[in-house]
Structures are given as C-alpha cells and as structure tokens.
Enzyme design. Sequence first.
Site, short mmCIF file in Angstrom:
data_model
loop_
_atom_site.label_atom_id
_atom_site.label_comp_id
_atom_site.label_asym_id
_atom_site.label_seq_id
_atom_site.Cartn_x
_atom_site.Cartn_y
_atom_site.Cartn_z
N ARG A 71 -71.38 74.51 -39.96
CA ARG A 71 -71.45 75.31 -41.25
C ARG A 71 -70.49 76.64 -41.34
NH1 ARG A 71 -77.41 75.24 -43.89
NH2 ARG A 71 -76.06 75.90 -45.54
N ASP A 127 -52.68 53.54 -43.87
CA ASP A 127 -53.57 52.42 -43.18
C ASP A 127 -52.83 52.47 -41.68
OD1 ASP A 127 -54.96 49.98 -42.88
OD2 ASP A 127 -53.19 48.98 -42.43
N GLY A 167 -60.95 57.84 -39.84
CA GLY A 167 -62.18 57.39 -40.16
C GLY A 167 -62.37 56.03 -40.13
N HIS A 219 -54.73 54.20 -36.83
CA HIS A 219 -55.16 53.66 -37.98
C HIS A 219 -55.65 54.96 -39.01
CE1 HIS A 219 -57.13 51.41 -41.05
NE2 HIS A 219 -58.46 52.01 -40.95
N GLU A 234 -53.06 51.12 -50.23
CA GLU A 234 -53.78 50.04 -50.55
C GLU A 234 -55.12 50.65 -51.02
OE1 GLU A 234 -56.70 46.60 -48.47
OE2 GLU A 234 -55.75 47.84 -47.32
N SER A 290 -63.25 52.00 -41.25
CA SER A 290 -62.58 51.31 -42.54
C SER A 290 -63.64 51.32 -43.52
CB SER A 290 -62.37 49.77 -42.10
OG SER A 290 -61.95 48.97 -43.14
N GLY A 291 -63.07 51.71 -44.86
CA GLY A 291 -63.84 51.67 -46.00
C GLY A 291 -64.70 53.16 -46.30
N VAL A 292 -64.20 54.17 -45.46
CA VAL A 292 -64.97 55.46 -45.51
C VAL A 292 -64.49 56.17 -46.93
CG1 VAL A 292 -63.39 56.86 -44.09
CG2 VAL A 292 -65.90 57.26 -44.44
N GLY A 293 -63.18 55.72 -47.34
CA GLY A 293 -62.39 56.34 -48.38
C GLY A 293 -61.10 57.27 -48.09
N LYS A 294 -60.25 56.76 -47.09
CA LYS A 294 -59.24 57.55 -46.82
C LYS A 294 -58.17 57.28 -47.84
CE LYS A 294 -58.89 55.03 -42.85
NZ LYS A 294 -60.19 54.43 -42.70
N SER A 295 -58.06 56.02 -48.21
CA SER A 295 -56.90 55.68 -49.00
C SER A 295 -57.11 56.22 -50.69
CB SER A 295 -56.47 54.35 -49.13
OG SER A 295 -56.16 53.88 -47.83
#
Length: 312
Positions: A244, A178, A154, A139, A203, A156-161
């Site tokens: 860092r 996806d 990452g 995924h 998506e 779901s919803g973390v901002g990959k797309s």
Amino acid sequence: MGEVTAKDLIKEFKFKLLNNEEAVAFRPVTTSDISRPGMEMAGYFTYYPAKRIQLLGKTEMSFYDELDEEAKIDRMEGLCTYDTPAIILSRGMEAPENLIEAADRVGVPVLSSPMTTTRLSSQLTTFLESRLAPMTAVHGVLIDIYGIGVLITGSSGVGKSETALDLVRRGHRLVADDSVEIREEHDNVLVGRAPELIKHLLEIRGLGIINVMTLFGAGSVRNFKRIGLTIDLEIWDQKKQYDRLGLDEETIKIFDTDLPKITLPVRPGRNLAVIIEVAAMNFRLKRMGINAAEQFSERLNHVIEESDREEY
C-alpha cells in the site's frame, strides 16, 4: 536468436550483388562483429576471422592495387572461405576480377554499397546486433506510455487487451498485443516488438480483432520499444496482503536484466488504464530521484521522532 544472411542485408541496405547469383551460397551470419582485413591484405591470415562479414574500404583496396598479380590472387583466395558469409565493398567500388573468381568458387556473396566505410560499418553492426540478439516471447501487452515501455502481463482473460485499448484511446501507443518478442540488444537493454503476423492488431473478447493503426491513426502504434517497467495484473485476492505504500520493489528477470515489477490486483470498479498511466509517470519520477513512498516514510519517521522527544 534470429538468422541473418546476405540476402537479408541486400534487402535491408539495398546492396548490389557483384558476382554470379547462381554460384552464391547465402550462409548465416553468426556474429555482429565486422572485420576490415588489413593484416590479411598484407598476407597475414593466421588469425583471420573468416566467419565475420569482411568489409573492404578505400584503404584496403588501395593497398591491394599496389600488390603484384600473384599476391593479388593469393589475398583474394585467402579472404574467400566456405565460412565467410559475405564480402562488402564500400563507396560503390567495383570488385576486382580476382575477388569475383575466388568468391564464385566457394559461393561467397560479394556486395557493393555507396556508403562510406565507417558509416556502413556502424549501420551494419547496429542491424546485426538487433537481429542476432537473444530473443524470447512473452504473453502480454507492450505499450509506450509517456516514453516508458510498459509490459503488461497476467493470466488469460484478466483484461490486458481491454486495458491496452483504453490506454490507446488516452493517447498512448501500442507496440504488441498477446505475444511480445523481447530481444536483449545490449547489456540491460530489452527491446520488445510484435510478431509480424499480429503487428498493430488488438484482440478484444466479444469484439474480435481490431487494427489499431487503422482505427486510431499512425500515431497510436510503434514498431518497437525499450521495456522499462512490467505490470502484472492478477484477480483480487482478499486473503493476500498488497503493498500500500510502494516501498517494496519487486523485479522480474528476463535474460540477465532485472526489470522493475508492479503487481496490480484487478476487481470491478478499478480504472486500470489510469492506474497504469500513473504507475508509468511515477516510475519516471523515481528515475529522476523523486520517490513519493520514501518521502512519506521519512516524514512519518520525523513525526515519530518529534513525538518521542515531546514525551521525554
């Protein structure tokens, strides 16, 4: 692991089927190794690799033509077994009648190609290694950034797309969104591609499904790409200590291959597309022997050593 039959080979290489299609059984090809049955043509079948595709070239068929009729029948019946996935003749050669009859009895497809034997063997092996390689689905998003295949993972919803969309707008190329199908085609070589159903699609929550190739052109997509780097996006955790300097190198294991891994914390205000773009460029520099973190560490150690000398 994918499944390949002679029907797939006919479609891919435009082979000509020489025997009776109704008698043919399209058995799965289980190995990428190709056999050129020279010893078998001489009558030695003790270690005959029946489960391999049998490739007959000019040498094998010239030897066959010198045999007597009884030996010709014997050799062709020996080549055609219930395990043999296909027999292919190169250089557009026609199949002997003895071969057609023996193949029809056990359902072996007899194919013909206009290519030379060496070239055909090479292309067949490459195709089969790719299709029969171990496969897993991950995924995430796969992007070609400056020639580096970057796998973005990452929750779901973390901002990959959304990050992938920004990278495409910046001129990079989408491979898969996806779901990424990953095959280990060679030792330490992982190649990712999109499932056929969602090829070239992205998506975006609130916007829906978009076709990247239609919107941004053919230069914005790739069908497959070797994976060189993984970047894992996670929601920023104030209690967690993030690297860092870049001296600590993480890896993730897929099959038997260790891929470099970078963990990027996500929070409002961070331009992930730019950071990932720079991460890919920095990865290229490291492969060329230029490591900024190590250079900084060496400079720092040098300053500390100089300071210690001045104190004494």
